[in-house]
Design a protein around this motif. Structure first.
Motif, PDB file in Angstrom:
ATOM      1  N   VAL A 110     -66.245 -41.874  85.437  1.00  0.00           N
ATOM      2  CA  VAL A 110     -67.479 -43.076  85.525  1.00  0.00           C
ATOM      3  C   VAL A 110     -68.704 -42.421  86.174  1.00  0.00           C
ATOM      4  O   VAL A 110     -68.470 -41.714  86.906  1.00  0.00           O
ATOM      5  N   GLY A 111     -69.823 -42.647  85.842  1.00  0.00           N
ATOM      6  CA  GLY A 111     -71.021 -42.409  86.623  1.00  0.00           C
ATOM      7  C   GLY A 111     -72.234 -42.437  85.610  1.00  0.00           C
ATOM      8  O   GLY A 111     -72.208 -42.434  84.356  1.00  0.00           O
ATOM      9  N   GLU A 112     -73.220 -42.518  86.239  1.00  0.00           N
ATOM     10  CA  GLU A 112     -74.915 -42.678  85.618  1.00  0.00           C
ATOM     11  C   GLU A 112     -75.275 -41.397  85.564  1.00  0.00           C
ATOM     12  O   GLU A 112     -75.262 -40.556  86.493  1.00  0.00           O
ATOM     13  N   LEU A 113     -75.746 -41.069  84.444  1.00  0.00           N
ATOM     14  CA  LEU A 113     -76.446 -39.896  84.238  1.00  0.00           C
ATOM     15  C   LEU A 113     -77.982 -40.004  84.135  1.00  0.00           C
ATOM     16  O   LEU A 113     -78.695 -40.974  83.875  1.00  0.00           O
ATOM     17  N   GLY A 114     -78.740 -38.889  85.059  1.00  0.00           N
ATOM     18  CA  GLY A 114     -80.077 -38.714  84.997  1.00  0.00           C
ATOM     19  C   GLY A 114     -80.416 -37.944  83.730  1.00  0.00           C
ATOM     20  O   GLY A 114     -79.557 -37.044  83.132  1.00  0.00           O
ATOM     21  N   LEU A 115     -81.605 -37.945  83.618  1.00  0.00           N
ATOM     22  CA  LEU A 115     -81.943 -36.938  82.493  1.00  0.00           C
ATOM     23  C   LEU A 115     -81.866 -35.694  82.458  1.00  0.00           C
ATOM     24  O   LEU A 115     -81.899 -34.882  81.366  1.00  0.00           O
ATOM     25  N   ASP A 116     -81.670 -35.127  83.617  1.00  0.00           N
ATOM     26  CA  ASP A 116     -81.471 -33.773  83.853  1.00  0.00           C
ATOM     27  C   ASP A 116     -80.190 -33.327  83.776  1.00  0.00           C
ATOM     28  O   ASP A 116     -79.605 -32.203  84.247  1.00  0.00           O
ATOM     29  N   GLY A 117     -79.253 -34.281  83.738  1.00  0.00           N
ATOM     30  CA  GLY A 117     -77.647 -34.096  83.594  1.00  0.00           C
ATOM     31  C   GLY A 117     -77.231 -34.351  85.112  1.00  0.00           C
ATOM     32  O   GLY A 117     -75.777 -34.040  85.051  1.00  0.00           O
ATOM     33  N   GLY A 118     -77.845 -34.804  85.908  1.00  0.00           N
ATOM     34  CA  GLY A 118     -77.237 -35.024  87.467  1.00  0.00           C
ATOM     35  C   GLY A 118     -76.623 -36.450  87.179  1.00  0.00           C
ATOM     36  O   GLY A 118     -76.912 -37.314  86.448  1.00  0.00           O
ATOM     37  N   LEU A 119     -75.697 -36.671  88.291  1.00  0.00           N
ATOM     38  CA  LEU A 119     -74.803 -37.928  88.095  1.00  0.00           C
ATOM     39  C   LEU A 119     -75.323 -38.815  89.384  1.00  0.00           C
ATOM     40  O   LEU A 119     -75.651 -38.089  90.499  1.00  0.00           O
TER      41      LEU A 119
END
Length: 531
Positions: A110-119
């Motif tokens: 589970v997790g939301e991704l940022g555009l840079d691949g960060g969680l």
């Protein structure tokens, strides 16, 4: 491999359901990759294709032009939120052969991704961890800021991660049984003990001995209380110090409370667990949906956020009447049910209500030092904003008069919260032993009790008969009060519950006449306060 499966979860109410994220791709001759998400996704889930595409590319992984189909199963449950970003991205990498691991059945992501691949963190991680444990899923991969919350659940290994690349490396290591990452461990008992500190203390309160005694009784039995008095008499000050004498949360209570705060998105990530009883104090401009909960996808309101804690309503008559009336169900049932066209959800709402009000619009009715400027019709309109059925559900009504100068400037120290709390804890322990022993009795017993009870205020009618037996003298006193004051059957039961708590504070088994007499005195509004 063109088909890959990853497990994730979706939150409904305060519980979670395991969701199977299925990824399939087919080659296309022209254009960029195409994303198609099916399985009742909401707008946030559909938008994940743009976040996932950017995160994969910015993490150094290429996407050939293919048609990607994402199925969220079971397909008849609505999926919402950004928590599916991580499992979708990992599923795409797995389908393209970017992962060594082939069987993901023992992992939940589970997790939301940022555009840079960060969680980034998501809401509802605790119920997700509980659901994973129930399904026998051993490993949870979650954003670092959600890890402490998930690790509260024993029996699962929680791996905090920061980036998509880190998740891929962890899964590749797992394929060969060589995970080097150490799962996060949290001792819930230590968290509960660490956070028992309160900035406000009853030693700051001058005078108001009767009100402090009433609050002690209320805290010992979990009783609802209403304070009536002029402006500046200390009603709000007393209410803000009430949490400092409440019994600490038991672990099962803390877990249930944390689930609600996690779903609502108000849980402090640094804490990971709601370790002290909540104190919620909404403004009188709050709507009925804000108080009780609501929304297209129902979310918990203030009454649920106060579950196992305290809901303080200052200036009670200033709340709209329709807002106050929605309190009647949770005060009676300890539960709120919100029905929408798509679904019906229930949220726990077993809280202690503390309310404060002025006796009239100007605030000085019955005050000895200042003259009341309100006419009888003005007072009647003001008081009628709080309905009789709602007042009937409040166990203790207490007058809080203005503090006299000698009390305010007196040199003698007031009793502090620690002393009061010791007596409250002793009374609560007696109740825990009483109701715990009752729950263990056989079902065939006439006195057996099936539902969970933590305090005297939660006793059922059957339990009142068992634990609130009266002597003949106490019976006559209660009968006389019922006849003279015209008390309702609900008020009768609440007097018995309060008298049981007063006896517990004294450490005695039998309810005496003095206990009934004190409980009757706490029904101020039943004695025609405004006549």
């Amino acid at each position: 491999m063109s088909l890959f499966k990853v497990r994730s979860a979706a939150v409904y109410g305060i519980d979670a359901s395991i969701i199977e994220v299925e990824i399939d791709f087919a080659n296309v001759t022209l254009g960029e990759e195409q994303f198609h998400t099916v399985g009742l996704p909401d707008a946030a889930v559909r938008e994940s294709r743009d976040r996932v595409r950017a995160a994969i590319k910015n993490s150094g992984f290429g996407l050939p032009p293919t048609r990607i189909t994402i199925n969220l199963a079971p397909a008849d449950l609505k999926k919402e939120g950004s928590g599916f970003d991580l499992p979708i991205a990992i599923g795409i990498l797995g389908a393209y052969g970017g992962l060594n691991i082939k069987d993901m059945s023992d992992f939940l992501l589970v997790g939301e991704l940022g555009l840079d691949g960060g969680l980034r963190a998501v809401q509802g991680m605790l119920p997700i961890a509980v659901a994973a444990k129930a399904r026998g899923i051993r490993n949870l991969i979650v954003p670092e800021s959600n890890a402490k919350e998930a690790a509260v659940v024993e029996g699962v290994d929680v791996y905090p991660v920061k980036t998509l690349t880190e998740v891929r490396e962890l899964l590749n290591a797992a394929a060969f049984g060589a995970i080097t990452a150490v799962p996060l461990k949290v001792e819930a008992t230590d968290l509960l003990n660490e956070m028992q500190h309160f900035p406000a203390d009853f030693k700051d309160v001058r005078g108001q001995g009767v009100a402090k005694r009433a609050l002690e009784v209320a805290a010992a039995g979990g009783h609802n209380i209403l304070m009536i008095g002029p402006p500046g008499s200390g009603k709000t000050m007393l209410a803000k110090r009430l949490p400092s004498i409440l019994a600490p949360l038991r672990f099962e209570e803390a877990l249930e409370t944390t689930k609600i705060h996690s779903v609502a998105g108000v849980l402090n990530a640094e804490d990971g667990l709601v370790a002290h009883r909540p104190f919620r104090s909404p403004h009188h401009t709050i709507s009925d949906a804000g108080l009780i909960g609501g929304g297209v996808m129902p979310r918990p309101g203030e009454v649920s956020l106060a579950h196992n804690g305290l809901l303080f309503l200052d200036e009670l008559p200033e709340f709209p009447r329709n807002v106050l009336e929605v309190l009647r169900q949770p005060l009676e049932d300890g539960m709120v049910t919100i029905t929408r066209a798509a679904m019906s959800l229930s949220f726990p709402a077993r809280f202690m209500l503390a309310a404060a009000m002025n006796p009239c619009p100007c605030g000085y009715f019955n005050d000895k030092s200042r003259e009341c400027m309100c006419t009888p019709p003005m007072i009647q309109r003001y008081v009628s904003k709080v309905s009789g059925p709602l007042l009937d559900r409040i166990d203790i009504h207490i007058e809080v008069p203005a503090v006299q100068y000698k009390e305010l400037r007196g040199g003698s120290a007031s009793e502090g919260s620690s002393e009061i709390r010791a007596r409250v804890l002793a009374a609560r322990e007696r109740q825990h032993e009483r109701f715990g022993a009752t729950a263990e009795r056989t079902k065939g017993s006439a006195k057996a009790v099936s539902r969970k009870v933590f305090s005297n205020s939660q006793m059922s009618t059957q339990q009142i008969r068992v634990f609130c037996e009266l002597s003949s003298d106490a019976e006559r006193l209660l009968e006389r009060a019922m006849q003279q004051q015209g008390l309702s059957a609900r008020a009768h039961d609440r007097i018995l519950k309060v008298s049981r708590t007063i006896a517990d504070l004294e450490g005695v088994q039998d309810i005496a006449v003095k206990h009934i007499a004190e409980a009757i005195q706490y029904r101020t509004l039943d004695r025609s306060y405004w006549s």
